[in-house]
Scaffold this motif. Sequence first.
Motif, PDB file in Angstrom:
ATOM      1  N   LEU A   3       0.717  -1.279   0.016  1.00 62.26           N
ATOM      2  CA  LEU A   3      -0.044  -0.043   0.123  1.00 62.26           C
ATOM      3  C   LEU A   3       0.807   1.325   0.041  1.00 62.26           C
ATOM      4  O   LEU A   3       1.554   1.526   0.753  1.00 62.26           O
ATOM      5  CB  LEU A   3      -1.010   0.101   1.337  1.00 62.26           C
ATOM      6  CG  LEU A   3      -1.984  -1.105   1.339  1.00 62.26           C
ATOM      7  CD1 LEU A   3      -2.937  -1.020   0.045  1.00 62.26           C
ATOM      8  CD2 LEU A   3      -1.631  -2.389   1.590  1.00 62.26           C
ATOM      9  N   PHE A   4       0.379   2.265  -0.768  1.00 63.00           N
ATOM     10  CA  PHE A   4       1.230   3.396  -1.005  1.00 63.00           C
ATOM     11  C   PHE A   4       2.619   3.301  -1.068  1.00 63.00           C
ATOM     12  O   PHE A   4       2.865   2.455  -1.884  1.00 63.00           O
ATOM     13  CB  PHE A   4       0.939   4.213   0.326  1.00 63.00           C
ATOM     14  CG  PHE A   4      -0.525   4.528   0.813  1.00 63.00           C
ATOM     15  CD1 PHE A   4      -1.311   5.455   0.008  1.00 63.00           C
ATOM     16  CD2 PHE A   4      -1.194   3.712   1.642  1.00 63.00           C
ATOM     17  CE1 PHE A   4      -2.552   5.589   0.206  1.00 63.00           C
ATOM     18  CE2 PHE A   4      -2.645   3.843   1.872  1.00 63.00           C
ATOM     19  CZ  PHE A   4      -3.328   4.938   1.315  1.00 63.00           C
ATOM     20  N   ASP A   5       3.523   3.978  -0.376  1.00 66.13           N
ATOM     21  CA  ASP A   5       4.858   3.628  -0.274  1.00 66.13           C
ATOM     22  C   ASP A   5       5.268   2.728   1.091  1.00 66.13           C
ATOM     23  O   ASP A   5       6.638   2.985   1.303  1.00 66.13           O
ATOM     24  CB  ASP A   5       5.739   4.982  -0.625  1.00 66.13           C
ATOM     25  CG  ASP A   5       5.463   5.974   0.464  1.00 66.13           C
ATOM     26  OD1 ASP A   5       4.756   5.683   1.537  1.00 66.13           O
ATOM     27  OD2 ASP A   5       6.085   6.920   0.370  1.00 66.13           O
ATOM     28  N   ILE A   6       4.338   2.276   1.729  1.00 67.31           N
ATOM     29  CA  ILE A   6       4.675   1.562   2.738  1.00 67.31           C
ATOM     30  C   ILE A   6       5.245   0.099   2.501  1.00 67.31           C
ATOM     31  O   ILE A   6       4.401  -0.781   1.821  1.00 67.31           O
ATOM     32  CB  ILE A   6       3.447   1.630   3.887  1.00 67.31           C
ATOM     33  CG1 ILE A   6       3.081   2.831   4.121  1.00 67.31           C
ATOM     34  CG2 ILE A   6       3.834   1.034   5.105  1.00 67.31           C
ATOM     35  CD1 ILE A   6       1.591   2.889   5.063  1.00 67.31           C
ATOM     36  N   SER A  45      -3.897   2.644  -4.352  1.00 64.65           N
ATOM     37  CA  SER A  45      -3.441   3.331  -3.427  1.00 64.65           C
ATOM     38  C   SER A  45      -2.489   4.373  -3.798  1.00 64.65           C
ATOM     39  O   SER A  45      -2.419   5.278  -3.169  1.00 64.65           O
ATOM     40  CB  SER A  45      -2.665   2.612  -1.958  1.00 64.65           C
ATOM     41  OG  SER A  45      -1.467   1.866  -2.628  1.00 64.65           O
ATOM     42  N   ASN A  46      -1.903   4.089  -5.068  1.00 64.21           N
ATOM     43  CA  ASN A  46      -0.922   5.276  -5.441  1.00 64.21           C
ATOM     44  C   ASN A  46      -1.349   5.912  -6.516  1.00 64.21           C
ATOM     45  O   ASN A  46      -0.927   6.868  -7.258  1.00 64.21           O
ATOM     46  CB  ASN A  46       0.367   4.648  -5.967  1.00 64.21           C
ATOM     47  CG  ASN A  46       1.089   4.222  -4.698  1.00 64.21           C
ATOM     48  OD1 ASN A  46       1.560   4.760  -3.902  1.00 64.21           O
ATOM     49  ND2 ASN A  46       1.622   2.987  -4.742  1.00 64.21           N
TER      50      ASN A  46
END
Lengths: 302, 415
Positions: free
Chosen positions: A168-171, B103-104
């Motif tokens: 998820l995201f940059d996690i 998510s991005n």
Amino acid sequence: MTNQINWEFPQALEDEAIYILRETVAQFEKPVLLFSGGKDSITLVRLAQKAFYPGKIPFALLHVDTGHNFPETIAFRDWLVNSLGLDIIVRNVQDSIDQGKVQEETGKYASRNALQTVTLLDAIEEGKFDACIGGARRDEEKARAKERIFSVRDEFGQWNAKMQRPELFDILNGKINIGENVRVFPISNWTELDVWNYIVREKLEIPSIYFSHEREIIERDGLYWPYSPYLNTTADEVPYRQKVRFRTVGDMTCTAAVISEADKLEDIISEIMEAKISERGARIDDKRSEAAMEKRKQAGYF
Amino acid sequence: MEVLRIATSGSVDDGKSTLIGRLLYDTNSIPQDKMEALHAASKRKGLDFTDLSLLTDGLVAEREQGITIDVAHIYFSTPTRKYIIADTPGHIEYTRNMVTGASNAQVSLILIDARRGIVEQTHRHFFIANLLRIPYLVVCVNKMDLVEYSEARFNQIVEDFQQMLDNAGFKGQEVKFIPISSLYGENVASRTGAIDWYQGATLLEYLEEVSFDHEDRLHPSRFPIQSVIRPRTTEYHDFRGFAGKVASGHFSVGDEVISLPSGQKSRIKTIEQFEKQLTVAHARESVVITLEDEIDSSRGNMLVKTDEVPVQLKEVSANICWMDQQKLVSGKTYLLQHGVNRVKAKVQQIHYVTDVTNHLQNTEKTEMGLNDIGKISLKTAAPVFADAYQANPANGAFILIDEFNNTTVAVGFIE
Ligand SMILES: Nc1nc2c(ncn2[C@@H]2O[C@H](COP(=O)(O)OP(=O)(O)OP(=O)(O)O)[C@@H](O)[C@H]2O)c(=O)[nH]1
Ligand SMILES: [Mg+2]
């Protein structure tokens, strides 16, 4: 592919890659950078240099030498390692053959490309590396397009495509179980053109075989194969000299050449933008079957 | 060059992968050898046309079943921008992969089969796009060829969708409706002439014009520290720099900052990007920051500006999307990873599980299963320096990691 040249490298890609490299070093005990001598791994070395500057690159390079590399690639590798003061570990496929762990392929399509997986997995185990940083890009191939940034492999190096962790995201979650390790792909979101534009922007040196040069080739299956002692040829495959260059650098037995006069980076970029064939179109190893890459990845291939 | 990140969404078979294949095909972005491989693979499947969904459905299992299982990332560029597209699966079982892809994203393409209209997965994916606060939604009413390119049918779906928006959309969200046929390429990258009643932009025209908001640069400034760089060489004997990526806002040389959790203050001495010295670093830039004073900071700590200090949360209340086969257990301890900071977190309470279709909150539920979305509260072992996701997305999300098998089991959005 557009015909208008856009020379500008998207800076967001470098910021993302540096962030990933820093996460890798922070989250793992013993990362290693898988170095092939090709443009993507040269790019990775540059990114690593930037990520930890003014400190040193905090991990070693690992090169699995098939023994079938282009001599120019090996010469370049040694030059780069020397000029940047890097640590490098070299492991030879020949040793795995001598130990009886793998068997040399025969016939005219024989290559050591598949064999190197065993040497790689042994080197990972021996070095106790929990993260292997690689220069694979998602735009290269349809199975690679599915890969996460932190891609978990089991004890046998296998990739389970159907059970990948959410990312998820940059996690980035680099927590793994004993025996597992992670393949890290900092330039996942780069395209071939992004890499070239980066090489221009950063003024990076690359092996000479990327530029047009004269060499002995043979024609087989509509592709131009570099002639070498490692290539098993038939009587009607007669080598001749031709001006060529390589778009991707693998073994001499599985990388096809393109006929080209491009001897400057600018010309290479123009050539790529106009090319009708993809980069991996010149990789003979991908042509074995529709799912060649996915199968190799499942088996622990990089 | 700017990068625009897009993700597809919508129910199974609504035509997401076909649309992406079509977009690449019509922009001449598919090299000849890949195109030949698509022809051959289509033939092997017994099709008499080239199935463009095979461009992104690259796994053997996907091709066998004709569905997308995991996200494929695919790239193309125009003279104006570079596009990163995440083609995500529509099947409910693979929602976690859809969330991974979305998510991005700055733009979410929601596909709807014109024959079927809005279905449960449309609701779910719309709900997820809202949770993520994706600023641009493009509702692609697809398979218009199967409803005789009917304007009335399109308008009906737009109306239905509008109702969903009225109930659940958020301020600042931009929504665009386009009637398309992925199979025939109508209104994807060009017009085929099949629809004469729609004068708006094609999908590609729209994407080329989406304005980039750098809203995250206006948010409070947050610098999560990834690591401390201490070369200890003769040349850099006293160098001590904090490496990280600016999460939001911006930092300038001379700014007064506080390190959390220690609360120590200092000023920014230098901002470095390899050999370059910068005067300012913006959101999403990877840099090294050095400070005027020797203060105690390390990985997981955060530098913020003295006039924008976030609250330090030990009780986190968040909407989460559960992504694991094993159910969420109240009272269980997980690892909470917020950016690069990890703390233990115990689930205190499941407040409710949301029925995404009717926007009802079921407060009776005591557990959450795969793909459930709901609100929980957690108690953390150490404070996290977070913002509410709605106010500052870059500092408002976290993941939960199962301590026993190390897998990522949930994504959370802090309230
Ligand atoms: N007639 C018609 N068929 C379409 C259109 N778009 C897609 N299809 C067909 O719909 C089927 C499903 O298309 P996909 O692109 O695989 O659907 P998807 O949304 O990616 O599905 P998942 O990824 O599994 O959720 C295929 O048989 C396509 O050929 C369209 O515009 N018109
Ligand atoms: Mg699909």
